[in-house]
Scaffold this motif. Structure first.
Motif, PDB file in Angstrom:
ATOM      1  N   GLN A  54       2.759  18.772   5.873  1.00 13.30           N
ATOM      2  CA  GLN A  54       1.692  19.194   5.103  1.00 13.30           C
ATOM      3  C   GLN A  54       1.714  20.579   4.961  1.00 13.30           C
ATOM      4  O   GLN A  54       2.505  21.374   5.609  1.00 13.30           O
ATOM      5  N   VAL A  56      -0.615  24.127   3.101  1.00 14.42           N
ATOM      6  CA  VAL A  56      -1.934  24.720   2.930  1.00 14.42           C
ATOM      7  C   VAL A  56      -1.569  25.744   1.996  1.00 14.42           C
ATOM      8  O   VAL A  56      -0.791  26.699   2.437  1.00 14.42           O
ATOM      9  N   ASP A  57      -2.250  25.829   0.607  1.00 15.39           N
ATOM     10  CA  ASP A  57      -2.023  26.866  -0.163  1.00 15.39           C
ATOM     11  C   ASP A  57      -3.324  27.057  -0.998  1.00 15.39           C
ATOM     12  O   ASP A  57      -4.069  26.138  -0.978  1.00 15.39           O
ATOM     13  N   ARG A  87      -4.732  21.230   1.029  1.00 16.66           N
ATOM     14  CA  ARG A  87      -3.749  20.594   1.732  1.00 16.66           C
ATOM     15  C   ARG A  87      -2.905  19.417   1.216  1.00 16.66           C
ATOM     16  O   ARG A  87      -3.511  18.412   0.855  1.00 16.66           O
ATOM     17  N   HIS A  95      -4.425  16.055  -0.080  1.00 16.75           N
ATOM     18  CA  HIS A  95      -5.005  15.370   0.815  1.00 16.75           C
ATOM     19  C   HIS A  95      -6.549  15.691   1.170  1.00 16.75           C
ATOM     20  O   HIS A  95      -7.399  15.176   1.587  1.00 16.75           O
ATOM     21  N   ASP A  96      -6.882  17.113   0.773  1.00 10.88           N
ATOM     22  CA  ASP A  96      -7.998  17.688   0.995  1.00 10.88           C
ATOM     23  C   ASP A  96      -7.976  19.056   0.225  1.00 10.88           C
ATOM     24  O   ASP A  96      -7.230  19.813   0.017  1.00 10.88           O
ATOM     25  N   VAL A 118      -7.735  27.013   7.138  1.00  5.84           N
ATOM     26  CA  VAL A 118      -6.936  26.015   7.687  1.00  5.84           C
ATOM     27  C   VAL A 118      -7.255  24.988   8.518  1.00  5.84           C
ATOM     28  O   VAL A 118      -7.159  23.754   8.625  1.00  5.84           O
ATOM     29  N   LEU A 121      -9.293  22.438   6.744  1.00  8.89           N
ATOM     30  CA  LEU A 121      -8.615  21.393   6.051  1.00  8.89           C
ATOM     31  C   LEU A 121      -7.841  20.521   7.045  1.00  8.89           C
ATOM     32  O   LEU A 121      -7.250  19.345   6.592  1.00  8.89           O
ATOM     33  N   THR A 122      -7.430  20.803   8.140  1.00  8.33           N
ATOM     34  CA  THR A 122      -6.327  20.266   8.888  1.00  8.33           C
ATOM     35  C   THR A 122      -7.789  19.312  10.074  1.00  8.33           C
ATOM     36  O   THR A 122      -7.048  18.579  10.755  1.00  8.33           O
ATOM     37  N   VAL A 133       2.377  21.381   9.811  1.00  5.45           N
ATOM     38  CA  VAL A 133       1.569  22.111   8.644  1.00  5.45           C
ATOM     39  C   VAL A 133       2.195  23.380   8.564  1.00  5.45           C
ATOM     40  O   VAL A 133       2.861  24.437   9.370  1.00  5.45           O
ATOM     41  N   ALA A 135       2.218  27.233   5.721  1.00  4.49           N
ATOM     42  CA  ALA A 135       1.355  27.961   5.206  1.00  4.49           C
ATOM     43  C   ALA A 135       2.221  29.299   4.791  1.00  4.49           C
ATOM     44  O   ALA A 135       3.037  29.777   5.642  1.00  4.49           O
TER      45      ALA A 135
END
Length: 184
Positions: A54, A56-57, A87, A95-96, A118, A121-122, A133, A135
């Motif tokens: 995954q 995250v950005d 995410r 996904h989110d 983060v 989102l997780t 994950v 990032a």
């Protein structure tokens, strides 16, 4: 569909009944007009099976009109618009997501806004399943990596020097003296 018909439908499209809105002076949610659509979209995205890898950005949703939520982010293809955090899996499937609304974007967990985002989102990822994950430096910090490790989620990200805490690492000058490709 003709252009006139599209704009007519767009003109009368409402998600929230305007008669049931709270007073303009009350402290209401900034996205109150579309919160039902956003929550329905988020719940449908969370039903997708999560991928092992995954990321995250942040992303910008282009917008040129007037809005208190409009942000400027340099070095993006579209500089002005709504900032959102997402995410996504390795396949590119989202996904989110969370739309940035200021300090109240997500609940305070003591890691700063970027770390809290983060974690928010997780939080739907199953624990102890060894999800990975990734990032960039905007989100990475040592307390975030520890918090995710406690949940059984592995974290990888570039980190800024000011977020290292009191890590006893060699300085950049010392690393340059040891030669190319050296690490600490």
């Amino acid at each position: 569909m003709s252009r006139t018909r599209f704009f007519q439908l767009l003109r009368y499209f409402h998600v929230v009944n305007n008669q049931d809105l709270p007073d303009a002076n009350s402290n209401r949610e900034k996205l109150f007009k579309i919160c039902l659509v956003l929550s329905a979209l988020q719940s449908s995205l969370k039903t997708l099976p999560p991928e092992e890898y995954q990321a995250v950005d942040e992303q910008i949703i282009p917008f040129k009109g007037r809005s208190g939520l409009k942000q400027y982010v340099r070095n993006k293809p579209h500089n002005w618009g709504y900032k959102s955090f997402m995410r996504a899996g390795a396949s590119g499937t989202m996904h989110d997501f969370q739309i940035y609304v200021g300090k109240n974007t997500c609940s305070d967990r003591g890691l700063g806004l970027s770390g809290d985002i983060v974690l928010a989102l997780t939080e739907t990822l199953p624990e102890k399943q060894h999800f990975k994950v990734f990032a960039d430096s905007l989100f990475s910090s040592i307390p975030l990596a520890i918090a995710l490790k406690e949940r059984g989620i592995e974290f990888c990200g570039t980190i800024r020097i000011d977020r290292m805490g009191k890590c006893p690492l060699k300085t950049e000058v010392e690393l340059r003296k040891t030669g190319c490709g050296s690490c600490d």
